[in-house]
Structures are given as C-alpha cells and as structure tokens.
Design a protein around this motif. Structure first.
Motif, PDB file in Angstrom:
ATOM      1  N   PHE A   1       0.809  -1.225   0.000  1.00 26.81           N
ATOM      2  CA  PHE A   1       0.000   0.000   0.000  1.00 26.81           C
ATOM      3  C   PHE A   1       0.845   1.279   0.000  1.00 26.81           C
ATOM      4  O   PHE A   1       0.377   2.337   0.417  1.00 26.81           O
ATOM      5  N   SER A   2       2.067   1.211  -0.484  1.00 24.54           N
ATOM      6  CA  SER A   2       2.930   2.396  -0.456  1.00 24.54           C
ATOM      7  C   SER A   2       2.463   3.478  -1.421  1.00 24.54           C
ATOM      8  O   SER A   2       2.827   4.646  -1.273  1.00 24.54           O
ATOM      9  N   LYS A   3       1.657   3.112  -2.436  1.00 26.00           N
ATOM     10  CA  LYS A   3       1.149   4.101  -3.391  1.00 26.00           C
ATOM     11  C   LYS A   3      -0.360   4.329  -3.227  1.00 26.00           C
ATOM     12  O   LYS A   3      -0.950   5.101  -3.993  1.00 26.00           O
ATOM     13  N   LEU A   4      -0.952   3.679  -2.237  1.00 23.42           N
ATOM     14  CA  LEU A   4      -2.408   3.761  -2.079  1.00 23.42           C
ATOM     15  C   LEU A   4      -2.835   5.179  -1.705  1.00 23.42           C
ATOM     16  O   LEU A   4      -2.270   5.793  -0.801  1.00 23.42           O
ATOM     17  N   GLU A   5      -3.869   5.673  -2.415  1.00 18.49           N
ATOM     18  CA  GLU A   5      -4.402   7.005  -2.149  1.00 18.49           C
ATOM     19  C   GLU A   5      -5.824   6.965  -1.599  1.00 18.49           C
ATOM     20  O   GLU A   5      -6.204   7.807  -0.789  1.00 18.49           O
ATOM     21  N   ILE A   6      -6.620   5.989  -2.051  1.00 13.23           N
ATOM     22  CA  ILE A   6      -8.027   5.914  -1.640  1.00 13.23           C
ATOM     23  C   ILE A   6      -8.352   4.480  -1.235  1.00 13.23           C
ATOM     24  O   ILE A   6      -8.084   3.538  -1.993  1.00 13.23           O
ATOM     25  N   LEU A   7      -8.953   4.324  -0.062  1.00 21.64           N
ATOM     26  CA  LEU A   7      -9.415   3.030   0.419  1.00 21.64           C
ATOM     27  C   LEU A   7     -10.875   3.184   0.843  1.00 21.64           C
ATOM     28  O   LEU A   7     -11.177   3.936   1.769  1.00 21.64           O
ATOM     29  N   CYS A   8     -11.781   2.490   0.137  1.00 19.87           N
ATOM     30  CA  CYS A   8     -13.207   2.572   0.435  1.00 19.87           C
ATOM     31  C   CYS A   8     -13.742   1.185   0.758  1.00 19.87           C
ATOM     32  O   CYS A   8     -13.617   0.262  -0.064  1.00 19.87           O
TER      33      CYS A   8
ATOM     34  N   LEU B   1       1.094   8.156   0.777  1.00 18.33           N
ATOM     35  CA  LEU B   1       0.287   8.899  -0.192  1.00 18.33           C
ATOM     36  C   LEU B   1      -1.215   8.847   0.100  1.00 18.33           C
ATOM     37  O   LEU B   1      -2.004   9.389  -0.664  1.00 18.33           O
ATOM     38  N   LEU B   2      -1.602   8.210   1.174  1.00 22.71           N
ATOM     39  CA  LEU B   2      -3.023   7.998   1.455  1.00 22.71           C
ATOM     40  C   LEU B   2      -3.732   9.331   1.709  1.00 22.71           C
ATOM     41  O   LEU B   2      -3.297  10.126   2.547  1.00 22.71           O
ATOM     42  N   LYS B   3      -4.842   9.545   0.981  1.00 17.85           N
ATOM     43  CA  LYS B   3      -5.610  10.775   1.107  1.00 17.85           C
ATOM     44  C   LYS B   3      -6.967  10.560   1.768  1.00 17.85           C
ATOM     45  O   LYS B   3      -7.450  11.433   2.490  1.00 17.85           O
ATOM     46  N   LYS B   4      -7.584   9.390   1.505  1.00 11.82           N
ATOM     47  CA  LYS B   4      -8.928   9.187   2.042  1.00 11.82           C
ATOM     48  C   LYS B   4      -9.167   7.725   2.381  1.00 11.82           C
ATOM     49  O   LYS B   4      -8.816   6.831   1.613  1.00 11.82           O
ATOM     50  N   ILE B   5      -9.749   7.511   3.554  1.00 10.49           N
ATOM     51  CA  ILE B   5     -10.281   6.210   3.949  1.00 10.49           C
ATOM     52  C   ILE B   5     -11.777   6.402   4.193  1.00 10.49           C
ATOM     53  O   ILE B   5     -12.172   7.309   4.931  1.00 10.49           O
ATOM     54  N   ARG B   6     -12.592   5.584   3.554  1.00 10.75           N
ATOM     55  CA  ARG B   6     -14.035   5.640   3.806  1.00 10.75           C
ATOM     56  C   ARG B   6     -14.481   4.259   4.290  1.00 10.75           C
ATOM     57  O   ARG B   6     -14.284   3.267   3.580  1.00 10.75           O
TER      58      ARG B   6
ATOM     59  N   GLU C   1     -13.534   9.005   6.539  1.00 10.59           N
ATOM     60  CA  GLU C   1     -14.981   9.149   6.543  1.00 10.59           C
ATOM     61  C   GLU C   1     -15.626   7.895   7.124  1.00 10.59           C
ATOM     62  O   GLU C   1     -15.173   6.769   6.861  1.00 10.59           O
ATOM     63  N   GLY C   2     -16.663   8.082   7.900  1.00  8.53           N
ATOM     64  CA  GLY C   2     -17.365   6.941   8.472  1.00  8.53           C
ATOM     65  C   GLY C   2     -18.500   7.398   9.359  1.00  8.53           C
ATOM     66  O   GLY C   2     -18.717   8.597   9.569  1.00  8.53           O
ATOM     67  N   GLU C   3     -19.240   6.423   9.901  1.00  8.14           N
ATOM     68  CA  GLU C   3     -20.330   6.752  10.823  1.00  8.14           C
ATOM     69  C   GLU C   3     -19.751   7.142  12.177  1.00  8.14           C
ATOM     70  O   GLU C   3     -18.749   6.581  12.621  1.00  8.14           O
ATOM     71  N   GLU C   4     -20.395   8.078  12.819  1.00  4.46           N
ATOM     72  CA  GLU C   4     -19.868   8.581  14.086  1.00  4.46           C
ATOM     73  C   GLU C   4     -19.840   7.487  15.146  1.00  4.46           C
ATOM     74  O   GLU C   4     -18.924   7.438  15.977  1.00  4.46           O
TER      75      GLU C   4
ATOM     76  N   LEU D   1      -7.298  12.123  15.191  1.00  2.00           N
ATOM     77  CA  LEU D   1      -8.560  12.702  15.641  1.00  2.00           C
ATOM     78  C   LEU D   1      -9.058  13.801  14.702  1.00  2.00           C
ATOM     79  O   LEU D   1     -10.250  13.844  14.359  1.00  2.00           O
ATOM     80  N   PRO D   2      -8.181  14.692  14.207  1.00  5.57           N
ATOM     81  CA  PRO D   2      -8.663  15.747  13.291  1.00  5.57           C
ATOM     82  C   PRO D   2      -9.033  15.217  11.907  1.00  5.57           C
ATOM     83  O   PRO D   2      -9.603  15.959  11.104  1.00  5.57           O
ATOM     84  N   SER D   3      -8.683  13.972  11.595  1.00 11.79           N
ATOM     85  CA  SER D   3      -8.910  13.442  10.245  1.00 11.79           C
ATOM     86  C   SER D   3     -10.355  13.030   9.993  1.00 11.79           C
ATOM     87  O   SER D   3     -10.780  12.914   8.848  1.00 11.79           O
ATOM     88  N   PHE D   4     -11.106  12.824  11.069  1.00 10.98           N
ATOM     89  CA  PHE D   4     -12.443  12.242  10.900  1.00 10.98           C
ATOM     90  C   PHE D   4     -13.443  13.226  10.307  1.00 10.98           C
ATOM     91  O   PHE D   4     -13.497  14.404  10.669  1.00 10.98           O
ATOM     92  N   LYS D   5     -14.250  12.693   9.380  1.00  9.46           N
ATOM     93  CA  LYS D   5     -15.336  13.459   8.771  1.00  9.46           C
ATOM     94  C   LYS D   5     -16.563  12.554   8.698  1.00  9.46           C
ATOM     95  O   LYS D   5     -16.516  11.489   8.074  1.00  9.46           O
ATOM     96  N   PRO D   6     -17.656  12.922   9.359  1.00  9.68           N
ATOM     97  CA  PRO D   6     -18.855  12.067   9.339  1.00  9.68           C
ATOM     98  C   PRO D   6     -19.325  11.816   7.908  1.00  9.68           C
ATOM     99  O   PRO D   6     -19.385  12.741   7.088  1.00  9.68           O
ATOM    100  N   TYR D   7     -19.633  10.567   7.632  1.00  5.79           N
ATOM    101  CA  TYR D   7     -20.109  10.202   6.296  1.00  5.79           C
ATOM    102  C   TYR D   7     -21.631  10.289   6.265  1.00  5.79           C
ATOM    103  O   TYR D   7     -22.325   9.685   7.088  1.00  5.79           O
ATOM    104  N   VAL D   8     -22.119  11.072   5.315  1.00  6.91           N
ATOM    105  CA  VAL D   8     -23.563  11.245   5.161  1.00  6.91           C
ATOM    106  C   VAL D   8     -24.006  10.500   3.920  1.00  6.91           C
ATOM    107  O   VAL D   8     -23.540  10.774   2.809  1.00  6.91           O
ATOM    108  N   ILE D   9     -24.894   9.543   4.106  1.00  4.76           N
ATOM    109  CA  ILE D   9     -25.358   8.736   2.972  1.00  4.76           C
ATOM    110  C   ILE D   9     -26.319   9.551   2.113  1.00  4.76           C
ATOM    111  O   ILE D   9     -27.211  10.207   2.616  1.00  4.76           O
TER     112      ILE D   9
END
Length: 882
Positions: A797-804, A823-828, A853-856, A874-882
């Motif tokens: 995963f050294s080049k991984l940018e998005i994991l959903c 290089l990871l930018k987003k985990i959902r 991103e994820g459910e609270e 801790l600052p990375s979290f963003k609530p995911y809204v379906i």
C-alpha cells in the motif's frame, strides 16, 4: 585698615562698571545709523549665501537623489529666521532714526531708542555669525535606506492565513526561497503587498526590496528596480552591462540581510545572474516570489512544502468581498436581491478578481430584474457584457493563456471549455479527444501521443489554467472557462458553440453554423435531433448526457469534417441513424452508457476510425460480422461491461494491427483462460478487465491476470461462487505481476474471505470493496507468510491514495500491523461494524493530510494502537452522510 581698603576697591569697581554702562548705552543711539547700514549690507550677503546654498541643495536632491545634511537644513532654518528678524527691524528703523538729535548721539525718546539700537546690534552680530557658519563643502549625502517602503494595499478578505504562513517561512531559518502560486486574479500580488507592509510595520533586520519581473528582459527589469532601492540608479548605471550591474548589486547585498519580494515571474529566474546572493543559513536572506505557474515554483524551490498555493475564496468570504464592492445598501434595496447576489457570487467561484469586477459592475443595479439578468448571463458564460470584464478582467486572465508555449497548447486549453461547468474531466478521455481532433503531433504509436497529451495537461495545471482533482481527473475553474469561451468567441480561427448544462429540451439554432468548428450540447434534456446539422467545418460534436431517443437518419449529412463524436450517457438511445455512414472523417466515436442494441453495418464506411468506446452498452446484442475488423486503423477499443461478448469478436480484434488499448469483460473462467492464450500484442493492449457474474468457479489463479502487463483497472463484480484468488510463486518470481495495476474494485463477491493478492500490486492507488458479506480480512498475514521469502509485502500500500470499504459485515482486519501510507488521502468505512482497528500508528501518514470518513458511532468505537495515534488522527475524521 584692611576693611577700609576693601571698601575702597569695591567702590572703584562699581564706579567703573557704571561708567562703562553709561558709555555703552550712549553708544547704541550713536551707532544706530551706522549699524543699520551695516545690517542691510550683511543681510544682502547672507541672502546671497542662502540662495547659493539652496541651489546646491536642490541639485543634490532633485538630480542626484541625495538627502540634505541635517546641519545644512538647520543652518537654512536659522538663516531664514535671522533674515526675517532683520528685515522686520529694518522696516521699523525710520521711525527710530527720526527721534535722533544732537548729530545722532541723543534721542528724544532715549529709552526706546536705546532698546532698538541694542536689537540692531544683536541681530547684526547674528547675521555675521550666520555668514561665518554658512560655508559647507558638502550639502547632501545618500539617504539611509529604509528597511521597507510602504505599498498601497486595500483591506483584504481571506488572505490572513496565507500572510501568516508566509511570515512563518520568513521566520524559519531553514526556508530561504518560497513561492506563492495560483490562478490569475486570486490575490497573489495583494498577499505580497501585505507581506511587504508587515515588514514595514515591524522591527527586523532585513533590507526589503520589492521588484516586479516582466516577460520581456525580466533580469534587467529586476536589476533596475533593485538599483533604485539600494541607491545605485543614476546616469552611469544605465550604460552598464547586465554583468556589471550584477556585480554592483552583489557587492551591496552580499553584506546585507535582505528580503527580496519578487512579483509575477513567468519562468525560472536566475538570481545569480541578476546579482542576487542565493539565500543560505549563513546570510539568512529571503526570496519570496509570486507566479501563476506551479512548474516555475518547483524550478525556483523544489521543496513543495515551502511553496504556497493561494486558493479561491470559500463561499462565506467570497460573499463578504462581493458585498464590500457592491455595497450593502444595494443588497438591501429589495428582499430578492440578496438571494440573487448569492447566485452571482456562486458563479464567480471564489475568484477575487471576478468578485471585485462584477461587484463593482452591479453596485448601481437596484432592481431584482437586473440581478436576475446578471445571474442568467453568468450561467451562460457571457460575463463580458459587464463593464470591466471584457476590457479588464478577461485580458488579465488571458495573459496566462498567451504565455502557453504554442498554438497546440492553446487549442488544447480551449477544448476543455466544451465540457460543462464544474465537470470532472477524465484525463484519458480528454487526451483521446485531442488525438481524434488532430491537436497533437503525429506519433508512431498511441502511447507516445497519450504521453504528449498528459504532458500538455500537466503544463495547463502548472499554469493554473486547469485544476487537478485527482490523478485521473481535472476540472476548469468557472471563470477560466468563461474566459476560454470569450477567447474562442473573439477568435477568427476557432468558433465554438457551447450550450452545455443549459437544460435545453430542443436542438438550439444558430445564425452562422458554417463557421462553427466545435459544438457542445452536453448535459441537457434534448430527446430528439430532427433537424439536419449543417456545419461544414465542424470537427467535434459533444451530445453526451442528454435524453436522446431519436437521431434522424439525415442528421449527419452535412458535417463532412467531423472527427470527434460523443453520444455517451444517453441510455434511451437504442439505435444509431444509418446516416452516420456519412461521417467519413470520423476518428473518435463514444457510445458508452447508451442503450444501443445493435451497431449498424453502415459503420464500415468509417475507415478513419481510431477510437471506439462501447463500455457499459449493456443492451448491445449484435455487432455485425467483420465490422470490428473493418476498422483497420483502430487504436482504442473499449468493451468493458458491453452486452455483446467480447470474445465473440476476439478473432477480429487480433487483426487490428494498430490496437493499443482494449478494455474487456469476462463472464467465466474459461473465457479468461482463452484470453490468456491470445497473441502477445493483443494481451498487451488490455488496460481494464471486469470479471462479471462468475458462477462456475470457486477459485481463480493469479496467473490468468498477471500476464496482462498493461492492466490498470481490475473489477470483480457479482462473482458469487468465487472463494479464493490463488497466489502462485512461479508468477511472482517472474516479471512482477500487476506492475501496472492502479485500481481494484470488488463488488458482491460474497464468498471471498480475503484479497491478499493485492499485496502484489506495488502501484495500487485505489481499492474499493463493497457488498462482500463473507470478507473477513483484506490482507491475510497467514497467506503472505507462505511467500514471505519473496518479500511480497515490502511495499504494501505504499502508493495507495483511496481506500473505500462499504457494507462488509464480517470484516475484522485490514492488516494486522501498522503500515506506512505515504500517499493515502482518504479512507471511507461504512457499515463495517466489526472493524475496530485500523493499520495505523502515529507515523503512518508522515504529515499527509488524511480524511477518514465513516459513521460517528463506528468512529467512537475504534481501538487505537496508542494514545499518540488517536491524537494524530482525531482531526482526520469526517462524518459520512449517505
């Protein structure tokens, strides 16, 4: 006797002093006329000295740019006062002279005459003293250089954080050179003004120099501005060579701690050649520059952490700036105006130059109808009707366009405006259109042409004319797009007709179709094309993302020059007109995501076709025999998720000697095995593979896919029986399987327990897994352990940018150990209730900005490796809204 002597001596002294005083007082009236005459002569001589001295001072100040000496200035002030006092006494003198009698030795008013005579004697002495002190060898000197000159700057909105960031770089001894880059009109010069003025208002040890580069002779221009700032500019300076000027500048700046604020550079600026010492830890000097070009920043300062991109304003600050220019009174004239103003601000897309220009233009508009018209005009990309836009704003922005290397780059840039506002443009799709239009050089193979296309895209991003969305997509800022359409409208060579995203329901009309070279009607609601298109010079036609049902047979009769046709995303379009056979110049045909049921045999006439996209034509049931092989020049064939089985035309594909790109779907293991036996040139063309609806296979060997050397995207969808993808040692020891694989998508593979094989895709950028109910872990440590000697997971995963990860009910583990994700930018992570641990520690992302991103509720239950890891993310979290 001693006392008598003492008293006698004291009386003598008193008598003498009284006598002297009497004589002195008598002398003032006696010498009054004599002193008056002398005073007039002395004053005339002092005035002459003053006049000569002032002429020397003026020459020094005006011509030699020197500053008068303080002692000279003080002498002139005193001389002026003394001359004024003397003139006042001379004016009063006649009335005192008239009071004299007895030959001028007595006065009829002795007390006043004595007092006046005393004043004349005193001022006479002062005039004489001033004359003696008025001989100056030097009257002026070079003024001391102020640390910074104040620059005019309006109050700014939204730049405060950038000012603080730049100032922190200035205070950081490890940062010598820093670049400020961004779109034209975004506020870079204003920001640099703010930095200059902060220098002016604070105590520091820098000599602050402001200079503006120019496209023509930038080094000479900057040298001249530096010379003015440090006192080198004179007549002799103008005659010096560039190298001589550099030497003079270097000799002064070498011993100074300076901060050079260099505005608006368009190419690499050679500091050394200009005579500017390179900032180092030893000299602690700074160079802060602005540019519209990212590549210039990288050339000047390769450490991108020290370069700052100035972004457009967010909506709140954008409206605040707009309100400042339009005036709150105007916005309050009618209840509807405020809402309409918000729409206007939205169209400006946060670009300060647009907000300011259009805000001023709307300041006098007091009625809702005027504002409604403004919104309509902006949405139609016709902002040039506003005062100041066509004459001021667009020309300022156009300078970036003018500075592109050549007409090819400029044409490629203008082409991007065919797409709707805010449209995310696929890079490969764009480049393939450029190739179809003939905008790129003639290349021996498609790969070279695509490389050139991606190089041009990179250059447009560097010039801030395109914005990078991710590795595969770009977009165009709304105002830049409007400017591009304005340029195309002014051009005699290229005529565009663009009505994309207008919600049109019918085919639009135009007065001069014969002049149009490119036409875009993307993202409308047009259902029927029933009027013949008479555009003899049309080369590109975008009709994608409409509601097309019917295209009349004769529609294409009069577009003989058409090279690029996009009909994609028209799911109601079930049939192509037979008149499409008239498109004898067509090279690029995109039918993806349409409802086409069969391809007409008339397509055989498209002898020049190089690109055919049939992806996601799920209803396609019939392709006439020998049709595909008739496209002898075909380079790109996209059939992933095509309803017609790819292998049904596989033999024809093998006769396409120019085929470079193929996307394909397989429905069972036998098809995949058959594909593995294709000739080498055919298998090398495969870029994307979908394994769909596998029903007869519980296992799949990695061997079947690893031979596809240029495989970029792999999708496994609805493989209900598939339980395992096996890893064979012999193929891993070989050429390095999945070396080109960038994206993996797994969907509805309910019996898969892990996807450990992705560990052998060293360049994987995107991993998306959804609806795999049996999946328990992403990477199995046990499976990797069996091939540990191969170091398969050394760069996991050294080049991984998005994991959903979506809806994976049994998933417990991504990987058992923390991994670096540089290089990871987003985990959902959504609906993965059993996943409690993430393969992260406090050093995993090395400062990279990561969004999780994820459910609270899920986030609250995450179990962290340690407290420092929890705090880090801790600052990375963003609530995911379906």
């Amino acid at each position: 006797m001693g006392n008598i002597f003492s008293i006698s001596l004291s009386l003598d002294t008193i008598i003498t002093r009284c006598w002297d005083s009497a004589v002195g007082k008598a002398s003032f009236p006696c010498k009054l006329e004599e002193n008056l005459h002398a005073l007039k002569n002395e004053v005339e001589e002092l005035e002459a000295i003053r006049t000569y001295l002032m002429s020397r001072v003026r020459v020094a100040e005006d011509e030699q740019q020197l500053r008068r000496l303080p002692q000279v200035d003080l002498w002139l002030q005193r001389a002026n006062r003394v001359i004024t006092d003397a003139d006042q006494l001379i004016v009063k003198s006649p009335q005192h002279v008239e009071k004299l009698c007895m030959g001028g030795c007595c006065s009829r008013h002795p007390r006043s005459t004595h007092k006046f005579g005393k004043q004349i004697a005193r001022i006479l002495q002062e005039v004489k003293d001033m004359k003696e002190k008025g001989d100056f060898s030097d009257v002026a000197c070079k003024p001391p250089i102020p640390s910074a000159n104040k620059r005019p700057s309006e109050p700014t909105v939204g730049l405060e954080s950038y000012v603080n960031q730049v100032w922190s770089y200035i205070q950081n001894e490890l940062v010598g050179i820093s670049g400020i880059y961004g779109l034209g009109g975004v506020g870079k010069t204003t920001l640099l003004n703010q930095i200059n003025n902060r220098f002016h208002d604070t105590t520091h040890g820098y000599l602050v120099i402001w200079a503006v580069a120019s496209q023509y002779r930038p080094i000479e221009k900057v040298q001249d501005e530096i010379a003015k700032r440090i006192g080198l500019s004179n007549e002799r300076w103008k005659s010096k060579s560039l190298d001589e000027k550099a030497g003079d500048i270097r000799s002064i700046l070498y011993s100074r701690r300076f901060a050079l604020l260099l505005d608006d550079i368009w190419e690499w600026f050679d500091l050394t050649r200009a005579g500017i010492p390179i900032p180092t830890l030893d000299n602690d000097s700074k160079v802060i520059f602005t540019s519209r070009r990212l590549d210039v920043c990288c050339q000047m300062q390769p450490n991108m952490d020290n370069n700052i991109r100035v972004a457009c304003l967010p909506s709140g600050e954008a409206f605040k700036l707009f309100e400042e220019k339009v005036g709150s009174e105007t916005l309050q004239m009618h209840p509807d105006i405020h809402k309409l103003a918000e729409a206007v601000v939205e169209e400006c897309a946060g670009l300060p130059l647009a907000l300011i220009t259009i805000g001023r233009a709307m300041a006098s508009k007091k009625t809702p109808r005027e504002w409604e018209y403004a919104v309509e005009v902006l949405r139609q990309s016709a902002a040039s009707v506003f005062p100041g836009v066509g004459k001021e704003m667009y020309p300022k922005l156009k300078f970036s366009y003018d500075c592109l290397p050549d007409e090819r780059f400029r044409s490629c840039f203008l082409y991007c405006s065919l797409y709707p506002e805010d449209h995310l443009i696929e890079k490969d799709e764009l480049v393939d259109c450029w190739i179809g239009e003939g905008l790129l050089d003639e290349h021996t193979n498609l790969s070279s042409a695509r490389n050139q296309g991606h190089f041009i895209i990179g250059s447009l991003i560097d010039a801030c004319l395109l914005e990078k969305e991710d590795n595969h997509r770009v977009k165009m800022h709304d105002v830049i797009r409007d400017m591009a359409l304005w340029i195309a409208g002014e051009s005699e060579k290229e005529k565009f007709f663009v009505k994309s995203g207008f919600q049109l329901k019918e085919q639009p009309k135009a007065k001069k179709w014969e002049e149009v070279t490119r036409k875009s009607l993307m993202e409308n609601q047009i259902e029927n094309l029933t009027e013949i298109l008479e555009c003899p010079n049309l080369q590109t036609l975008f009709l994608g993302r409409n509601d097309l049902k019917v295209i009349m047979d004769d529609f294409f009769n009069f577009v003989p020059m058409l090279r690029v046709l996009d009909l994609s995303h028209n799911m109601k379009l079930e049939e192509l007109p037979v008149g499409i056979a008239k498109l004898v110049s067509l090279e690029h045909l995109n039918l993806s995501f349409t409802g086409i049921r069969k391809l007409p045999v008339e397509l055989k006439t498209l002898a020049k076709l190089k690109y055919l996209n049939l992806e996601w034509t799920t209803d396609l049931e019939m392709i006439p025999q020998q049709l595909i092989s008739s496209f002898s020049k075909l380079q790109v064939l996209k059939m992933e998720r095509c309803g017609y089985g790819c292998l049904l035309v596989s033999e024809e594909m093998e006769h396409l000697k120019y085929l470079n790109v193929l996307t394909i779907s397989f429905r069972n293991a036998s098809e995949l095995e058959k594909a593995s036996r294709f000739n080498k040139s055919f298998s090398c063309a495969i870029e994307a593979v979908s394994l769909v609806d596998f029903r007869d296979s519980r296992s799949l060997t990695i061997m079947a896919l690893a031979n596809l050397q240029h495989l970029c995207t792999l999708t496994l969808s609805r493989c209900m029986d598939l339980e395992e993808v096996k890893i064979e040692r012999n193929i891993i020891k070989g050429a390095g399987c999945f070396h080109s694989l960038r994206s993996v998508i797994l969907d509805e593979c309910n019996h898969l327990r892990d996807v450990s094989w992705v560990a052998f895709a060293p360049h994987l950028e995107v991993l998306r897994i959804a609806e795999c109910n049996g999946l328990e872990e992403i990477i199995s440590e046990e499976k990797l352990g069996k091939v540990a000697e191969l170091n398969g997971n050394s760069n996991l995963f050294s080049k991984l940018e998005i994991l959903c990860l979506h809806n994976l009910a049994k998933l417990k583990t991504i990987y058992h150990h923390a991994l670096p994700f540089p290089l990871l930018k987003k985990i959902r992570i959504v609906k993965c209730g059993m996943l409690k641990k993430l393969p992260l520690n406090s050093k995993s992302t090395k400062g990279q900005r990561l969004v999780i991103e994820g459910e609270e509720g899920w986030w609250k239950n995450v179990e962290w490796k340690d407290e420092s890891t929890r705090v880090a993310f801790l600052p990375s979290f963003k609530p995911y809204v379906i």
